[in-house]
Design an enzyme around this catalytic site. Sequence first.
Site, PDB file in Angstrom:
ATOM      1  N   VAL A 182      -1.504  54.772  10.473  1.00 48.29           N
ATOM      2  CA  VAL A 182      -2.338  53.741   9.857  1.00 48.29           C
ATOM      3  C   VAL A 182      -1.551  53.162   8.683  1.00 48.29           C
ATOM      4  O   VAL A 182      -1.129  53.906   7.805  1.00 48.29           O
ATOM      5  CB  VAL A 182      -3.664  54.357   9.336  1.00 48.29           C
ATOM      6  CG1 VAL A 182      -4.506  53.304   8.634  1.00 48.29           C
ATOM      7  CG2 VAL A 182      -4.446  54.976  10.481  1.00 48.29           C
ATOM      8  N   ASP A 183      -1.339  51.860   8.664  1.00 53.84           N
ATOM      9  CA  ASP A 183      -0.584  51.291   7.543  1.00 53.84           C
ATOM     10  C   ASP A 183      -1.454  51.215   6.281  1.00 53.84           C
ATOM     11  O   ASP A 183      -2.657  51.448   6.322  1.00 53.84           O
ATOM     12  CB  ASP A 183       0.044  49.935   7.919  1.00 53.84           C
ATOM     13  CG  ASP A 183      -0.990  48.846   8.184  1.00 53.84           C
ATOM     14  OD1 ASP A 183      -0.600  47.802   8.736  1.00 53.84           O
ATOM     15  OD2 ASP A 183      -2.184  49.022   7.854  1.00 53.84           O
ATOM     16  N   SER A 184      -0.828  50.870   5.152  1.00 58.52           N
ATOM     17  CA  SER A 184      -1.560  50.944   3.873  1.00 58.52           C
ATOM     18  C   SER A 184      -2.762  50.002   3.864  1.00 58.52           C
ATOM     19  O   SER A 184      -3.808  50.321   3.303  1.00 58.52           O
ATOM     20  CB  SER A 184      -0.638  50.642   2.691  1.00 58.52           C
ATOM     21  OG  SER A 184       0.021  49.419   2.898  1.00 58.52           O
ATOM     22  N   GLY A 194      -4.450  49.286   6.473  1.00 63.23           N
ATOM     23  CA  GLY A 194      -5.417  49.949   7.346  1.00 63.23           C
ATOM     24  C   GLY A 194      -6.263  50.959   6.584  1.00 63.23           C
ATOM     25  O   GLY A 194      -7.461  51.097   6.840  1.00 63.23           O
ATOM     26  N   VAL A 195      -5.639  51.676   5.644  1.00 62.48           N
ATOM     27  CA  VAL A 195      -6.400  52.649   4.836  1.00 62.48           C
ATOM     28  C   VAL A 195      -7.445  51.905   4.001  1.00 62.48           C
ATOM     29  O   VAL A 195      -8.592  52.342   3.886  1.00 62.48           O
ATOM     30  CB  VAL A 195      -5.475  53.494   3.935  1.00 62.48           C
ATOM     31  CG1 VAL A 195      -6.288  54.425   3.057  1.00 62.48           C
ATOM     32  CG2 VAL A 195      -4.497  54.295   4.783  1.00 62.48           C
TER      33      VAL A 195
END
Lengths: 248, 81
Positions: free
Chosen positions: B37-39, B41-42
């Site tokens: 999960v990319d940043s 996405g978080v």
Amino acid sequence: MTGADARVALVTGGSRGIGRAIALRLAADGLTVVVNYSANSTAAADVVARIESAGGRAMPAKADVSDPDQVGNLFDLVTAELGAVDVLVNNAGITRDSLLLRMSHEDFDAVIQTNLRSAFLCTKASLRGMLKAKWGRIISIASVAGISGNAGQANYAASKAGMIAFAKSIAKEVGSRGITSNVVAPGYIETDMTHSLGDGAKESASSAIALGRFGQPEEVAEAVGFLASDASSYITGQVLAVDGGITL
Amino acid sequence: MERNEVSEKLTGVLVSELGLDAGKINDDAHFEEDLDVDSLGVVELLMALEDEFGVKIPDEEAESIMTVGQAVDLVHTKLNS
């Protein structure tokens, strides 16, 4: 949100000048427009009335968009009344022109705060809804001064150059979610901001412009209308100068 | 709400919002390293959790969420405080 007529646009500083023309244009394209203003409620009401009498939808919304609390309240109001913002036009801007040697700290700060911080606060507040929708248009109104600089406008030029880099950074951060971030950089446009220029200054500016004249706010609004639409779906991080060729 | 109920609901959000594989989701799973999960996405996940659970996750607290377990703990604490 699918289709212009289901979309909500927020135009900061939308009661006069270029912002007004943008609000009218987006409403004519079918969007519901929130006309933000900081003080001139009569002008904002006039823009809303014009939009409504032409069959469009709009509402005025007072907020100083350089103030975090007021931006928070503004977005709460818009979300409650209309839903998430799909198209954000960061247009609110002021000038406090002076030669640098005579420029006060307050005049430097005020221009940076209003112009640059407003873009930051409003963009941040819009992203939540745009990320959820996986669609968004962030259009920041900079200036050719932010590209080439301008004597007597070091503060304004700095804030506008800042908006350009800001807009490009946002383009990189959220592009994967179908959100584009672009800049329109107007040149000399016939508005209150340029009204006070003397005839001599106007003539000398015009002679540096390939098209030989100042622009109209509607000509800037055309570019914004395009960038707000589905038609600009593969354009992001760009600076579109609407300047009659002054930056050539 | 019990912690395991929070955990189940949270897993549901991860699957439906981020398209993650339920089999890979456990307390120790690191969002960026294990779940890809990319940043951004978080950030999106935490916004979805705010909506799903009706809690508020301020920026300062959001910064320290690296694993599924930490997200579950945060939501669980907020729901029970």
